[in-house]
Design a protein around this motif. Sequence first.
Motif, PDB file in Angstrom:
ATOM      1  N   ARG A 403       2.892   6.260   4.456  1.00  0.00           N
ATOM      2  CA  ARG A 403       3.413   7.611   4.667  1.00  0.00           C
ATOM      3  C   ARG A 403       4.552   7.947   3.722  1.00  0.00           C
ATOM      4  NH1 ARG A 403       3.633   6.128  10.279  1.00  0.00           N
ATOM      5  NH2 ARG A 403       5.903   6.142  10.004  1.00  0.00           N
ATOM      6  N   ALA A 404       5.216   6.908   3.177  1.00  0.00           N
ATOM      7  CA  ALA A 404       6.401   7.145   2.344  1.00  0.00           C
ATOM      8  C   ALA A 404       6.001   7.739   0.997  1.00  0.00           C
ATOM      9  CB  ALA A 404       7.176   5.844   2.148  1.00  0.00           C
ATOM     10  N   ASP A 405       6.899   8.540   0.459  1.00  0.00           N
ATOM     11  CA  ASP A 405       6.710   9.149  -0.853  1.00  0.00           C
ATOM     12  C   ASP A 405       7.429   8.292  -1.885  1.00  0.00           C
ATOM     13  OD1 ASP A 405       6.102  10.776  -2.934  1.00  0.00           O
ATOM     14  OD2 ASP A 405       7.576  12.350  -2.431  1.00  0.00           O
ATOM     15  N   ARG A 406       6.679   7.556  -2.728  1.00  0.00           N
ATOM     16  CA  ARG A 406       7.257   6.646  -3.693  1.00  0.00           C
ATOM     17  C   ARG A 406       6.835   7.047  -5.096  1.00  0.00           C
ATOM     18  NH1 ARG A 406       5.948   0.749  -2.697  1.00  0.00           N
ATOM     19  NH2 ARG A 406       3.801   1.500  -2.777  1.00  0.00           N
ATOM     20  N   ASN A 407       7.675   6.680  -6.062  1.00  0.00           N
ATOM     21  CA  ASN A 407       7.353   7.005  -7.447  1.00  0.00           C
ATOM     22  C   ASN A 407       6.332   6.023  -8.008  1.00  0.00           C
ATOM     23  OD1 ASN A 407       8.822   4.637  -7.998  1.00  0.00           O
ATOM     24  ND2 ASN A 407      10.719   5.793  -8.301  1.00  0.00           N
ATOM     25  N   ARG A 408       5.939   6.258  -9.257  1.00  0.00           N
ATOM     26  CA  ARG A 408       4.868   5.455  -9.849  1.00  0.00           C
ATOM     27  C   ARG A 408       5.315   4.017 -10.087  1.00  0.00           C
ATOM     28  NH1 ARG A 408       2.090   7.968 -15.065  1.00  0.00           N
ATOM     29  NH2 ARG A 408       1.693   9.552 -13.429  1.00  0.00           N
ATOM     30  N   LEU A 409       6.563   3.808 -10.529  1.00  0.00           N
ATOM     31  CA  LEU A 409       7.046   2.455 -10.777  1.00  0.00           C
ATOM     32  C   LEU A 409       7.097   1.637  -9.493  1.00  0.00           C
ATOM     33  CD1 LEU A 409       8.216   0.410 -12.773  1.00  0.00           C
ATOM     34  CD2 LEU A 409      10.494   1.366 -12.292  1.00  0.00           C
ATOM     35  N   SER A 410       7.541   2.266  -8.419  1.00  0.00           N
ATOM     36  CA  SER A 410       7.598   1.555  -7.137  1.00  0.00           C
ATOM     37  C   SER A 410       6.209   1.199  -6.644  1.00  0.00           C
ATOM     38  CB  SER A 410       8.335   2.418  -6.103  1.00  0.00           C
ATOM     39  OG  SER A 410       8.340   1.788  -4.847  1.00  0.00           O
ATOM     40  N   TRP A 412       3.681   0.568  -8.515  1.00  0.00           N
ATOM     41  CA  TRP A 412       3.106  -0.481  -9.353  1.00  0.00           C
ATOM     42  C   TRP A 412       3.759  -1.831  -9.085  1.00  0.00           C
ATOM     43  CZ3 TRP A 412       4.950  -3.681 -13.315  1.00  0.00           C
ATOM     44  CH2 TRP A 412       3.962  -4.350 -14.037  1.00  0.00           C
ATOM     45  N   LEU A 413       5.080  -1.849  -8.932  1.00  0.00           N
ATOM     46  CA  LEU A 413       5.772  -3.110  -8.695  1.00  0.00           C
ATOM     47  C   LEU A 413       5.551  -3.636  -7.279  1.00  0.00           C
ATOM     48  CD1 LEU A 413       9.195  -2.493 -10.492  1.00  0.00           C
ATOM     49  CD2 LEU A 413       7.291  -3.890 -11.294  1.00  0.00           C
ATOM     50  N   LEU A 414       5.574  -2.744  -6.310  1.00  0.00           N
ATOM     51  CA  LEU A 414       5.446  -3.136  -4.903  1.00  0.00           C
ATOM     52  C   LEU A 414       4.285  -2.373  -4.288  1.00  0.00           C
ATOM     53  CD1 LEU A 414       9.227  -3.045  -3.946  1.00  0.00           C
ATOM     54  CD2 LEU A 414       7.885  -5.050  -4.541  1.00  0.00           C
ATOM     55  N   PRO A 415       3.056  -2.797  -4.538  1.00  0.00           N
ATOM     56  CA  PRO A 415       1.904  -2.067  -3.984  1.00  0.00           C
ATOM     57  C   PRO A 415       1.821  -2.227  -2.473  1.00  0.00           C
ATOM     58  CG  PRO A 415       1.185  -4.103  -5.021  1.00  0.00           C
ATOM     59  CD  PRO A 415       2.650  -3.969  -5.323  1.00  0.00           C
ATOM     60  N   VAL A 416       1.224  -1.249  -1.844  1.00  0.00           N
ATOM     61  CA  VAL A 416       1.028  -1.289  -0.399  1.00  0.00           C
ATOM     62  C   VAL A 416      -0.175  -2.163  -0.089  1.00  0.00           C
ATOM     63  CG1 VAL A 416       0.632   0.086   1.675  1.00  0.00           C
ATOM     64  CG2 VAL A 416       1.982   1.023  -0.203  1.00  0.00           C
ATOM     65  N   PRO A 417      -0.046  -3.140   0.793  1.00  0.00           N
ATOM     66  CA  PRO A 417      -1.210  -3.954   1.157  1.00  0.00           C
ATOM     67  C   PRO A 417      -2.331  -3.085   1.720  1.00  0.00           C
ATOM     68  CG  PRO A 417       0.814  -4.965   1.968  1.00  0.00           C
ATOM     69  CD  PRO A 417       1.185  -3.599   1.466  1.00  0.00           C
ATOM     70  N   GLU A 418      -3.551  -3.392   1.317  1.00  0.00           N
ATOM     71  CA  GLU A 418      -4.686  -2.599   1.776  1.00  0.00           C
ATOM     72  C   GLU A 418      -4.936  -2.767   3.265  1.00  0.00           C
ATOM     73  OE1 GLU A 418      -8.026  -3.621  -0.575  1.00  0.00           O
ATOM     74  OE2 GLU A 418      -7.169  -2.872  -2.463  1.00  0.00           O
ATOM     75  N   GLN A 419      -4.670  -3.956   3.797  1.00  0.00           N
ATOM     76  CA  GLN A 419      -4.887  -4.215   5.211  1.00  0.00           C
ATOM     77  C   GLN A 419      -3.904  -5.281   5.679  1.00  0.00           C
ATOM     78  OE1 GLN A 419      -8.972  -5.375   5.479  1.00  0.00           O
ATOM     79  NE2 GLN A 419      -8.894  -6.529   3.579  1.00  0.00           N
ATOM     80  N   THR A 420      -3.692  -5.314   6.966  1.00  0.00           N
ATOM     81  CA  THR A 420      -2.708  -6.253   7.513  1.00  0.00           C
ATOM     82  C   THR A 420      -3.210  -7.684   7.532  1.00  0.00           C
ATOM     83  OG1 THR A 420      -3.516  -5.774   9.753  1.00  0.00           O
ATOM     84  CG2 THR A 420      -1.679  -4.456   8.944  1.00  0.00           C
ATOM     85  N   VAL A 421      -4.517  -7.880   7.602  1.00  0.00           N
ATOM     86  CA  VAL A 421      -5.111  -9.217   7.601  1.00  0.00           C
ATOM     87  C   VAL A 421      -6.126  -9.261   6.476  1.00  0.00           C
ATOM     88  CG1 VAL A 421      -6.376 -10.954   8.908  1.00  0.00           C
ATOM     89  CG2 VAL A 421      -4.769  -9.436  10.089  1.00  0.00           C
ATOM     90  N   ASP A 422      -5.820 -10.028   5.415  1.00  0.00           N
ATOM     91  CA  ASP A 422      -6.730 -10.142   4.284  1.00  0.00           C
ATOM     92  C   ASP A 422      -7.846 -11.118   4.606  1.00  0.00           C
ATOM     93  OD1 ASP A 422      -5.335  -8.362   2.837  1.00  0.00           O
ATOM     94  OD2 ASP A 422      -4.456  -9.785   1.425  1.00  0.00           O
ATOM     95  N   PRO A 423      -9.104 -10.739   4.335  1.00  0.00           N
ATOM     96  CA  PRO A 423     -10.198 -11.700   4.532  1.00  0.00           C
ATOM     97  C   PRO A 423     -10.170 -12.764   3.454  1.00  0.00           C
ATOM     98  CG  PRO A 423     -11.040  -9.676   3.567  1.00  0.00           C
ATOM     99  CD  PRO A 423      -9.581  -9.427   3.875  1.00  0.00           C
ATOM    100  N   VAL A 424     -10.644 -13.941   3.807  1.00  0.00           N
ATOM    101  CA  VAL A 424     -10.699 -15.053   2.870  1.00  0.00           C
ATOM    102  C   VAL A 424     -12.096 -15.094   2.274  1.00  0.00           C
ATOM    103  CG1 VAL A 424     -10.360 -17.531   2.559  1.00  0.00           C
ATOM    104  CG2 VAL A 424      -9.034 -16.296   4.260  1.00  0.00           C
ATOM    105  N   ARG A 425     -12.208 -14.742   1.027  1.00  0.00           N
ATOM    106  CA  ARG A 425     -13.500 -14.772   0.351  1.00  0.00           C
ATOM    107  C   ARG A 425     -13.676 -16.114  -0.341  1.00  0.00           C
ATOM    108  NH1 ARG A 425     -11.186  -9.824  -0.692  1.00  0.00           N
ATOM    109  NH2 ARG A 425     -12.286  -8.025   0.152  1.00  0.00           N
TER     110      ARG A 425
END
Length: 511
Positions: A403-410, A412-425
């Motif tokens: 929901r937060a409004d972040r700039n492009r550098l933020s 790129w450096l700190l991406p938002v995780p796509e999901q809270t539990v990552d599947p193990v491939r």
Amino acid sequence: MESTGVPTAPERRRTVPTGRGTPVHRLTPPAWLDGPMTSCQLVVGAAGMLLAIGLVMVFSASAIEAALNDQPAWRPGVDQVVFAVIGLVALLVAVRLPVGLVRRWAPIGLLVAAALLVAVLVPGIGMELNGSRAWIDLGFTNFQPSELAKLVFALWGAHILAARDRFLTVRTLLVPLLPVFGVLSFLLYLEPDFGGVVSLGLVLVGLLWAGGLPLRYWAGLAVVGAGALFLMAWTAPYRWERVTSFLDPFADPSNAGFQAIRGFYALAAGGLWGVGLGNSAMKWNLLPEAESDYIFAIVGEELGFLGCLVVVTLYGLLAHAGFRIARRTADRFVQLACVAITVWLVGQAALNMGYVVGLLPVTGLTLPLVSAGGTSLVLTLFIVGLLIRFARSEPEAVEHLRRADRNRLSRWLLPVPEQTVDPVRPRRGRRSERPAEGSGRAPERPARRSAVPGARTVARVVPVPPGERAARERVPARERRTTDGRGRIPEARRQPPPRARATPEQPRRPR
């Protein structure tokens, strides 16, 4: 099932009845200290301040000794800054790493770390310093494989326990961890690196605690661990001197108790306010290893008791942040890894400060993020990056970041995780379950899970030859489902039991 006080995920929290029918009033922090990004902010703030204090104190503690050795006084401090910059790059890489990728390559990392521990024992590859062959000369710096072994052991152990969490018993909890710990400890003992064995033991304690080992087994493990440490100290005369000298260092002030006594003098000279930054007398080649093992004594001398209190408080905040992430995460692997890493870092800091003040025998452990060292600083900052990555994957943190409004550098450096539990491939692509066209083979049926809780059943499926009809599996009469007149299953039988509808399936804990 016994409770061990392990931090649990939000859906596993339990309330303790008081027996009086009155709710238990817990101390809750204010709203501005309990936000969705509080864990991340605590990790960044505490680790950043410890790193800043460490850089300043390394500059102060190492300048005189470098000048006495005909080197530029600023050289050790600049080297520490260079390693800090490399560590910050490693931190940014760790923040961007997917959790599933970390889990997938953790077993390979463990094999690489074990191979490096073997290689460091080979003459010509390993470099011996202070009586221990524990480094590999890379030309520009010395690499210590034991630091990498601790990290990958924590990640691998968390991955194994998370994969077995639903079927976890005491045997499956101890069997994968104790043998691997024994092999790595034996390789560290051959170097010899007594402090490395102790640090690896802290990782093991964190994994077993987070895994839910019942309390009745801890006494036995404590006795076995104490006996192993006593045997290691008794077989080496210099280790036995360290263990016995902390009881009365003034009994041998010129040999075994020399370093401990000079550390006491440094702390006593500092008093409450300290003698001032850069005004230490013990760093004039009077206190051995002043910039690494005994840097906490220089902190006490120059910054006083208040400076030491700030350092202790920052480690306490780091511990609180690590356990907070473990309580709030939805990923079992993240929970296990956070507890293991936090117990390792904070426990090592406590052991270092403990032997500086004379409460514990000298083990040679450095103060994380503060002591001088290249490999340890880079890997510690990488671990801090993992904690930041885990903190940003909390369910509330992910929702807030989206929901937060972040700039492009933020972004790129700190991406938002796509999901809270990552599947193990898997590292290799799984074969398609569908049969190839024209093969004439029937699809294999998945093996049915055993009805015994906590057990596994592996069924061997025999392929049906082309042209033959597979035999129909008989279903017991008590498991057959009846249908109504129109061939549909009644609504009452299609619904799961009330208990399954009310609460999600709880993972099995060790029995």
